[in-house]
Structure formats: C-alpha cells, structure tokens
Design a protein around this motif. Structure first.
Motif, PDB file in Angstrom:
ATOM      1  N   ALA A 449      34.184  14.833 -19.282  1.00  0.00           N
ATOM      2  CA  ALA A 449      35.159  15.928 -18.589  1.00  0.00           C
ATOM      3  C   ALA A 449      35.402  15.854 -17.096  1.00  0.00           C
ATOM      4  CB  ALA A 449      34.182  17.276 -18.735  1.00  0.00           C
ATOM      5  N   ASP A 450      34.750  14.729 -16.441  1.00  0.00           N
ATOM      6  CA  ASP A 450      35.117  14.551 -14.947  1.00  0.00           C
ATOM      7  C   ASP A 450      36.502  13.751 -14.641  1.00  0.00           C
ATOM      8  OD1 ASP A 450      35.156  13.259 -12.539  1.00  0.00           O
ATOM      9  OD2 ASP A 450      33.112  12.803 -12.321  1.00  0.00           O
ATOM     10  N   GLN A 451      37.570  14.407 -14.351  1.00  0.00           N
ATOM     11  CA  GLN A 451      38.965  14.109 -14.186  1.00  0.00           C
ATOM     12  C   GLN A 451      38.948  12.584 -13.754  1.00  0.00           C
ATOM     13  OE1 GLN A 451      41.795  16.722 -14.099  1.00  0.00           O
ATOM     14  NE2 GLN A 451      43.654  15.137 -13.935  1.00  0.00           N
ATOM     15  N   ARG A 452      38.225  12.515 -12.488  1.00  0.00           N
ATOM     16  CA  ARG A 452      38.073  11.208 -11.951  1.00  0.00           C
ATOM     17  C   ARG A 452      37.620  10.045 -12.790  1.00  0.00           C
ATOM     18  NH1 ARG A 452      35.453  10.977  -5.780  1.00  0.00           N
ATOM     19  NH2 ARG A 452      37.359  12.575  -5.614  1.00  0.00           N
ATOM     20  N   ARG A 453      36.546  10.549 -13.255  1.00  0.00           N
ATOM     21  CA  ARG A 453      35.868   9.436 -13.999  1.00  0.00           C
ATOM     22  C   ARG A 453      36.989   9.023 -15.499  1.00  0.00           C
ATOM     23  NH1 ARG A 453      30.775   8.097 -14.945  1.00  0.00           N
ATOM     24  NH2 ARG A 453      30.314   7.047 -16.910  1.00  0.00           N
ATOM     25  N   LEU A 454      37.311  10.110 -15.963  1.00  0.00           N
ATOM     26  CA  LEU A 454      38.422   9.920 -16.944  1.00  0.00           C
ATOM     27  C   LEU A 454      39.828   9.041 -16.585  1.00  0.00           C
ATOM     28  CD1 LEU A 454      39.097  10.397 -20.073  1.00  0.00           C
ATOM     29  CD2 LEU A 454      40.209  12.669 -19.187  1.00  0.00           C
ATOM     30  N   GLY A 455      40.015   9.526 -15.552  1.00  0.00           N
ATOM     31  CA  GLY A 455      41.459   8.760 -15.163  1.00  0.00           C
ATOM     32  C   GLY A 455      41.203   7.294 -14.714  1.00  0.00           C
TER      33      GLY A 455
END
Length: 768
Positions: A449-455
């Motif tokens: 759910a962390d967009q930076r991590r997911l990206g």
C-alpha cells in the motif's frame, strides 16, 4: 395403443392414474421392507460386535471394533433420508444378445416386438432383494444409463421411461415418456399406460427455492454423456445459460465416486465463483448420497483462513487478476524483509572480542541468502548459518590457518563452542528475529500500500494510474494485513504463501494420559472413529492441496492468478471444467485461456457442448439473445425447450429516485404470480440499495449484484438499471446477458432514464 392419461379431470383418467400410483407404491413398499431387513441385519451385527467385548482379549477387542465400524457405516448409509429415493423406471424390450460385459445388449431382439421383457427401477442407491435380484438400480450404474440416454430417435430397448415422485415412503405421482409410439407395447398381457405430460416438462415447471435440486431424475442424453465421460485428463464442457452445467458438474462428482471410490473419496474439489452459488448448490451431493466426500469452495475462500468480503472495481480486479502480478509478488516477498524495524547492525561479544556486522555487510549477506527460488521463510536457517559464518570469519581475521590435524580439530572445537555461545545470546536471537522475521502473506500485501515501495517493485510493469488503483485497494489494511480482502486478493495471498512458505515447526504427537501410563492405544468404537475421521477430514479439507479431481464451475470467470491458485490444488488431478465464454465477466479471455492451458499442461482433453436451455422459456430466451448478439457476436444461443406464453415485461421510471418504489412494486407483483423465488439483479454498486428496496417482502425475495447472480436461478427476475450493469466494465454486456437469463417463468426489465427507454419501456440496449 397404450392407454393415455393427460389430466385428472375425469373418472377414467383418475382410475388410470391411481392404478399406476398403486403399482409404484407397491414396489416402493417392497423396497422399504427390504431396507428394513438390511437395517435389522446391520443392527444385529453391531449388537454381536458389542457382545464380543466381554471376551476381553486383544484379538476380540480388535475384531469387535472392526465389525462395529463396518456395521455402523452401513447403518448410516441405510438410514439417510432422501427425497425421491426411488425416482425412475424403464420398461425394456428383450435384448438381441445375452449379456455383454455383465450387462444386456441395448439393441432390442425384434424392434417390432411390443412385449416388455424387463422392468428396472432407478434410485439414489442400489437395493437387492434376498435372492440378490435388483429392486433398485443405482442411478450411476451402467445398467441405469438407458434411463438417461434413450431418446425417441434412439430408444434402444427402452419403450417407456417413467419418473416417479415420492416423499418419504409415499408415491405422489408419475410422469411418463413413451419412446416407441409406433408400437403397441404390452406388459403382463395388458397395454402399458402412459401418464402425464412428460417427465422433463413436469420437472422444469416446479417452483424454485433458494437451494438447487439435483436433476438425477431428469438428466438428458447430452448431460449424461458428460456425467459418465472418462475421467482421465480434462473434460471441458461449454454451454449457454440454463443448459445445466453446474448440475452436470455436481452429478459428475457423484458418478466418479461411485465409479472409483478408492481413488476419489474425499479428494474432489468443486470451485464455485461465489459464496451464494456454494450455498445454492451444497445440498445436491448429500441428496445423491455423497455427503462429506466432496469439498465445495468459493474461489474467494479457497485459501485456508481467508474469506473474501470485498469487491474490487473492475479496473482494479483486472490488474490483480493479471499474470503480471506473479513477478511483482515474488519481488515483494523478498523485499518484505526490509521494513522500518529492520536492524542495520549486528554487534556481539564472543571469546573476549567485539564482533560487528554493519549495514553493508548485512545487505551482502542477505543477497547471498536470497539467491535461488527457495521460499523466504524457509531460508531462516540458512540466514542464521550465514550470520554465524560471517562472525566467525571476522573473529579469525588475521590469524594463521591450522597446519596439522590436531590444530584443525582444536579449531573445530573452538568454533562449535563459539556458535553455541553466540546462539544462546539474546542479542543474537533478537537480531535474527528482527532481521529475518517470519513473514505472512497479509503483511506482505499490506506493505504494497506504499506507492513508492510498490513502484520500485513494479519496475515499469504497471503504469502510475494502475499503481494508484492497487495502492488504494490495500490502503485499509494495517501493518499486519488485518482487514477485509477481495476475491482477487485471495489469489494473491495464495501466490505469496508459495513465495514465503511456512517456517518449520516440529510436530508434537498428542498422547492420551491413559495411553502414556499403559503403553497401549485404546480400541475405539465406530462412533469414536467416525468423529475422529470427520475432524481429520475437516482439517485436511481446510487447505488441502492435493485433490484427485477438480471441478471448476463458471470457469470463464477465472483470472490468470486464480487459475494458478486452483492449479496448485490439482497437480496430479483429473479435471472437469464447465463454462460459457459468452457469460465471462473477465475482461481478457485470451489471457485467461493461456493461464488455463498452462495449468492443464499436456493433459489430454475431451470437449462437450450442451445445446439445450432447460431454464428459460423461449419468450425470455429471445430477449436475452438480443444482448448475446452484442456481447458475443456469432455465438449461437442454446435452444429453449418450452414456451409459457408469458412475455417479458418492460417498465421504466422517469427519475432515478423513483427506481426503488417501482422495483419494490414489481417484486411484490411477481411474488403473487409465482410460487417460488423472485430475484432482483442490479449493478454491483447498487446491491445494498436494492436490499433496502425489497426489505420486508419475505424470504422468497432476494436482491443481488450483477456479479453475484452467476449460476443462480429464480422463478421470476427483475433486472433493474440494465445500462448500469452493461457499463460496469468492458465485459458488462456479457454480465447483463447473465442477469437476463436467471428466470424460469417471469422476467421484468426495469429501466431508468439513463437506459433511454422507448414508450413501451424497452431500454435502448434491447431494441431489436
């Protein structure tokens, strides 16, 4: 010519009907008398087994227990209560040849010979008389196949087929099909009687409830061919709405158990698209005598401990179902070790020296451990070993290598002492727990759910808008992953479980205190064993991954990720896969087909197509076909076998605010017109609203979202806001086609202003 009774309006007809009822009642009485004798035999054996306990010897105890166990199983089977225990009969001409493979030839001795040579009764279980003659043939036995396979074009030896309706021990009615109208058949010197309007039509006209009935008394030829098809490899069945795909799949499970119980008992999985369909169908197999032998699971509850309670919007569901998720989840499982609480330094004191591994050292060690494809949780022992090796190397840095054997042996003793000391230290153990924690699928999913991590993990496989959709769908989960999950999430959790693995936990055998004192295991009773078997089956079925046969219902809706999930439970299984591409709610059928092909591998495949619509009358089927032409151009709809004369009703409201009142009024009207259930189908986002519309109308009325209607059927259906259903996704027209094909008697289409209805209330989508 045969005597004919088409109604009960006159005395003569009543006499014929009553006479045939009496004939079947007499036979049913004989069957139950024989069942009573078998019950008495089983009870005698059970009583005899219990008396052997008095012998007191270990041999007598073991013999008692085995005898009681088998007698108990037989008693349980005999005392099961069945609706329509005896449901069919076939009157046969003499065969042209004696028995072949244990069964008579199905070709009549003389096609023009009118005499009935043999009568067989068909039921849910086989029953033999005292001389081992058949009183009832099990519906799955080869001898019963002509009951289902015979048609007027190819009757074989069957002259008359009869369906018998009974409740408990009382025969209520009979319905006959005369398959040889060209003959004047005689039974015991008298012309045979044909009663009723035909077994199939009588069955189709029965009111629906909230649970599916078995179709064991009305299976048709093309359905029977699927049920009795060879089990090896994969059996692929396609068919439009109302062709009986789900019922055929469930009856096939019962047939396979009968045909090869040793192979399939306890090892058949039926995968359904929704919990509603599971609830609707779960009573079928017990009615066929197979309770507890088959696991029926919704695709959203296929993983132990998980139960989907959310629906993703179509765009998000498409992303989660895509095979692109495989690589993303593999990277996520390995990256999950790095979190906000991950330590960046290990510092221990051993043998008088301070040893330290800094962040760079630890990153290199982690890369070393993670090399390969071993699940992350199973790598913890290796991580422990790598840390100890690194600390030992640091301790020995600058010291000479032992030159002789005695020095090497001494060094080995020092190392063992070093490792024992370090691994007993809380500092090291706490570090290992924090540096290599036991990961759970839910916690890994929540971390995405962390967009930076997911990206960073996606590496260009998803666009920014797609990443935002994924993040938004998981934002409600806490750090441990607690919170509701969607149907698509369950397949992702299963994939993560494979990537993570379970940490090793030694199993401890539970020992009864009495056994511990005596050193002996108590000889158990049948009841003890039955209870223990039920507990063991329930535990094994909770997350079983090694089924002997897997049945996939509504297979056209499975996503690539769901195919991977189901495939893990069928590595050595045979398959039955039923579906209809024209009803698919999955946006990319080609991707799903590729995933299915990968799951099945090189297994041989046999294909069947069901072409007859037994659910919808022709008037409703015609309306649905207008949407089919748009949803799946070139697809031939199944042929409806009946017509009721009741045309579908179209109505429209001028404003959306008026939809609720109009829907409630229409459902109430239909409840007065039909004896069974009434369903109102709406777009997914309006299903809670629709439940409020019909509140208080009684349990026969049910409201459901468009994706929840799959596989269900009702006496009458209201399809509200059709353009809303069609616009839910790229597959919306196919979903609307499903909604329009749920009714067995009455259909109402209720349009709002956005449906652009004409003066008759017909929405623009249905303008023919």
């Amino acid at each position: 010519m045969p005597e004919k009774s088409e109604s009960l309006s006159g005395t003569a007809e009543e006499t014929v009907f009553d006479r045939e009822i009496a004939v079947e009642q007499a036979h049913l009485d004989t069957v139950y008398q024989r069942l009573g004798e078998k019950l008495a035999e089983a009870e005698f054996i059970l009583d005899d087994a219990n008396r052997k306990f008095l012998a007191g010897t270990p041999g007598a105890l073991a013999e008692r227990d085995a005898q009681a166990y088998q007698a108990g199983r037989h008693l349980q089977r005999l005392t099961n209560e069945f609706e329509d225990f005896l449901f069919g009969r076939i009157d046969l001409q003499a065969p042209d040849r004696p028995e072949e493979d244990g069964f008579p030839s199905q070709t009549p001795l003389d096609p023009a010979d009118p005499d009935i040579a043999e009568t067989l009764h068909i039921g849910r279980l086989g029953v033999l008389d005292a001389e081992y003659g058949p009183l009832v043939i099990d519906w799955r036995a080869p001898a019963a196949a002509p009951f289902y396979r015979a048609t007027p074009r190819q009757p074989g030896r069957v002259v008359r087929r009869r369906v018998i309706r009974s409740r408990g021990r009382k025969v209520l009615g009979v319905e006959d099909d005369l398959l040889r109208p060209d003959l004047e058949p005689r039974l015991d010197g008298r012309p045979i009687t044909v009663v009723g309007d035909g077994a199939l039509m009588a069955t189709l006209g029965r009111a629906r409830s909230h649970t599916m009935r078995d179709i064991v008394s009305s299976i048709q030829q093309e359905q029977d061919e699927v049920i009795r098809a060879q089990a090896a490899g994969a059996t692929l069945v396609t068919g439009g709405p109302g062709t009986g795909k789900t019922a055929v799949a469930l009856h096939r499970a019962a047939y396979l158990l009968y045909h090869d119980r040793r192979r399939y008992a306890g090892g058949i999985l039926v995968v359904s698209p929704t919990p509603l369909l599971v609830s609707y169908t779960e009573g079928v197999l017990p009615a066929l005598g197979e309770e507890g032998q088959v696991a029926i699971r919704a695709i959203g509850s296929l993983v132990d401990g998980e139960e989907a309670d959310r629906y993703d919007i179509p765009e998000t569901a498409r992303l989660k179902g895509s095979s692109r998720m495989v690589a993303l989840l593999r990277r996520a499982a390995r990256a999950a070790l790095d979190g906000p609480d991950t330590p960046s330094e290990l510092r221990v004191v051993a043998l008088g020296e301070v040893l330290k591994l800094d962040a760079d050292n630890l990153r290199g060690l982690r890369r070393t451990v993670l090399g390969g494809n071993t699940p992350v949780n199973l790598l913890r022992p290796r991580a422990r070993r790598v840390l100890l090796d690194a600390l030992w190397t640091q301790l020995r840095r600058g010291r000479p290598t032992p030159a002789d054997r005695y020095e090497r042996e001494e060094l080995q003793r020092q190392r063992e002492a070093f490792e024992e000391y370090v691994t007993d230290e809380d500092v090291f153990l706490d570090f290992l727990d924090a540096w290599w924690p036991a990961l759970t699928p839910r916690a890994v999913l929540a971390a995405l759910a962390d967009q930076r991590r997911l990206g960073g993990l996606a590496r260009g496989a998803f666009t920014r808008p797609e990443l935002r959709l994924l993040v938004d769908s998981w934002r409600h989960l806490d750090r441990r992953g607690r919170g509701g999950v969607s149907v698509a999430d369950v397949a992702l959790l299963d994939e993560l479980q494979v990537q993570l693995g379970e940490p090793y936990r030694p199993r401890v055998r539970e020992v009864d205190p009495v056994d511990a004192l005596t050193g002996l295991d108590e000889v158990t009773t049948y009841g003890d064993r039955q209870r223990r078997e039920q507990e063991q089956r329930a535990a094994a079925a909770a997350d079983r991954r090694d089924y002997a046969h897997v049945i996939v219902d509504e297979a056209q809706d499975l996503t690539p990720m769901q195919w991977r999930m189901v495939g893990r439970r069928a590595r050595n299984a045979t398959w039955t896969i039923v579906g209809d591409p024209a009803q698919s709610s999955w946006i990319d059928p080609a991707e799903a087909q590729a995933a299915m092909d990968e799951t099945l591998g090189s297994k041989p495949r046999r294909r069947f197509t069901l072409t007859t619509n037994y659910r919808n009358p022709a008037e409703i089927a015609e309306v649905a076909s207008r949407i089919l032409a748009q949803a799946a151009p070139g697809t031939e709809p199944p042929v409806a076998v009946r017509s009721t004369g009741a045309l579908p009703r179209f109505a429209a409201v001028a404003t959306e605010d008026a939809m609720g009142e109009a829907a409630r009024s229409e459902v109430a009207r239909l409840l007065d017109e039909v004896q069974g259930t009434v369903g109102i189908v709406v777009p997914m986002e309006r299903r809670e609203e629709a439940r409020e519309w019909i509140a208080g109308l009684g349990e026969r009325a049910v409201a459901l979202g468009s994706l929840e209607a799959k596989g269900l059927e009702y006496d009458a259906t209201v399809v509200a806001d059709p353009s809303g259903i069609a616009g839910e996704s790229e597959a919306g027209l196919r979903v609307l086609y499903v909604a329009l094909t749920r009714a067995t008697q009455r259909l109402t289409v209720l349009s709002g202003p956005l449906d652009l209805p004409d003066s008759a209330g017909v929405p623009a989508l249905l303008h023919g």
